[in-house]
Design a protein around this motif. Structure first.
Motif, PDB file in Angstrom:
ATOM      1  N   GLN A 161       2.733  23.404 -17.189  1.00 22.68           N
ATOM      2  CA  GLN A 161       1.279  23.446 -17.043  1.00 22.68           C
ATOM      3  C   GLN A 161       0.696  24.755 -17.581  1.00 22.68           C
ATOM      4  O   GLN A 161      -0.525  24.933 -17.594  1.00 22.68           O
ATOM      5  N   GLY A 162       1.558  25.673 -17.988  1.00 20.64           N
ATOM      6  CA  GLY A 162       1.093  26.945 -18.537  1.00 20.64           C
ATOM      7  C   GLY A 162       0.579  27.910 -17.490  1.00 20.64           C
ATOM      8  O   GLY A 162      -0.230  28.797 -17.795  1.00 20.64           O
ATOM      9  N   LEU A 163       1.057  27.775 -16.263  1.00 21.09           N
ATOM     10  CA  LEU A 163       0.624  28.655 -15.186  1.00 21.09           C
ATOM     11  C   LEU A 163       1.660  29.739 -14.920  1.00 21.09           C
ATOM     12  O   LEU A 163       2.862  29.494 -15.035  1.00 21.09           O
ATOM     13  N   THR A 164       1.200  30.903 -14.547  1.00 19.73           N
ATOM     14  CA  THR A 164       2.100  31.955 -14.085  1.00 19.73           C
ATOM     15  C   THR A 164       2.361  31.739 -12.604  1.00 19.73           C
ATOM     16  O   THR A 164       1.657  30.974 -11.932  1.00 19.73           O
ATOM     17  N   GLN A 165       3.354  32.434 -12.089  1.00 22.55           N
ATOM     18  CA  GLN A 165       3.616  32.345 -10.659  1.00 22.55           C
ATOM     19  C   GLN A 165       2.399  32.823  -9.874  1.00 22.55           C
ATOM     20  O   GLN A 165       2.035  32.235  -8.857  1.00 22.55           O
ATOM     21  N   ALA A 166       1.767  33.885 -10.355  1.00 17.59           N
ATOM     22  CA  ALA A 166       0.590  34.422  -9.668  1.00 17.59           C
ATOM     23  C   ALA A 166      -0.565  33.422  -9.660  1.00 17.59           C
ATOM     24  O   ALA A 166      -1.265  33.279  -8.645  1.00 17.59           O
ATOM     25  N   GLN A 167      -0.763  32.714 -10.756  1.00 19.38           N
ATOM     26  CA  GLN A 167      -1.838  31.719 -10.818  1.00 19.38           C
ATOM     27  C   GLN A 167      -1.584  30.565  -9.862  1.00 19.38           C
ATOM     28  O   GLN A 167      -2.498  30.093  -9.191  1.00 19.38           O
ATOM     29  N   LEU A 168      -0.335  30.092  -9.808  1.00 18.80           N
ATOM     30  CA  LEU A 168      -0.004  29.017  -8.882  1.00 18.80           C
ATOM     31  C   LEU A 168      -0.175  29.484  -7.447  1.00 18.80           C
ATOM     32  O   LEU A 168      -0.737  28.774  -6.614  1.00 18.80           O
ATOM     33  N   ALA A 169       0.294  30.686  -7.166  1.00 22.70           N
ATOM     34  CA  ALA A 169       0.163  31.236  -5.810  1.00 22.70           C
ATOM     35  C   ALA A 169      -1.306  31.321  -5.403  1.00 22.70           C
ATOM     36  O   ALA A 169      -1.676  30.932  -4.287  1.00 22.70           O
ATOM     37  N   GLU A 170      -2.144  31.783  -6.304  1.00 30.50           N
ATOM     38  CA  GLU A 170      -3.576  31.890  -6.004  1.00 30.50           C
ATOM     39  C   GLU A 170      -4.187  30.513  -5.771  1.00 30.50           C
ATOM     40  O   GLU A 170      -4.996  30.330  -4.858  1.00 30.50           O
TER      41      GLU A 170
END
Length: 112
Positions: free
Chosen positions: A20-29
């Motif tokens: 999905q092109g997400l970073t871990q930080a983006q998913l966490a947020e």
């Protein structure tokens, strides 16, 4: 929860997130959790509770069963990513495209 199951869930979360092109930080947020929570899940250090896994599945646009459907115990990270990509592509196909894919799959199996 077994160590292998935690690792398989973690690999699938990572594969779906990166697809999905997400970073871990983006998913966490997106799920209102700490970055470390996603990191620990993906590394198989901790297992997500059902509520967290439900939130992850919703953000990634996947049914929760995607994190548990494991035919083989030791799937590599690369194979996990490939399976997630195929599943994502299949979910977007109409019936005509699915029939064509099935025919193509049968031809590829015969080639082996």
């Amino acid at each position: 929860m077994s160590k292998q199951l935690k690792q398989n869930i973690g690999l699938r979360v990572k594969a779906a997130r990166t697809q999905q092109g997400l970073t871990q930080a983006q998913l966490a947020e997106a799920i209102d959790k700490a970055f470390e929570t996603i990191s620990n899940i993906e590394r198989g250090k901790t297992a997500p509770n059902f509520s967290t896994l439900y939130d992850i599945a919703n953000v990634l646009g996947l049914p929760m069963r995607e994190f548990f459907d494991v035919d083989e115990e030791d799937l590599t990270d690369a194979r996990q990513r490939l399976l997630m990509q195929v599943n994502s592509m299949i979910a977007q196909m109409d019936d005509r495209q699915l029939n064509l894919l099935l025919k193509l799959g049968k031809v590829l199996q015969e080639d082996v």
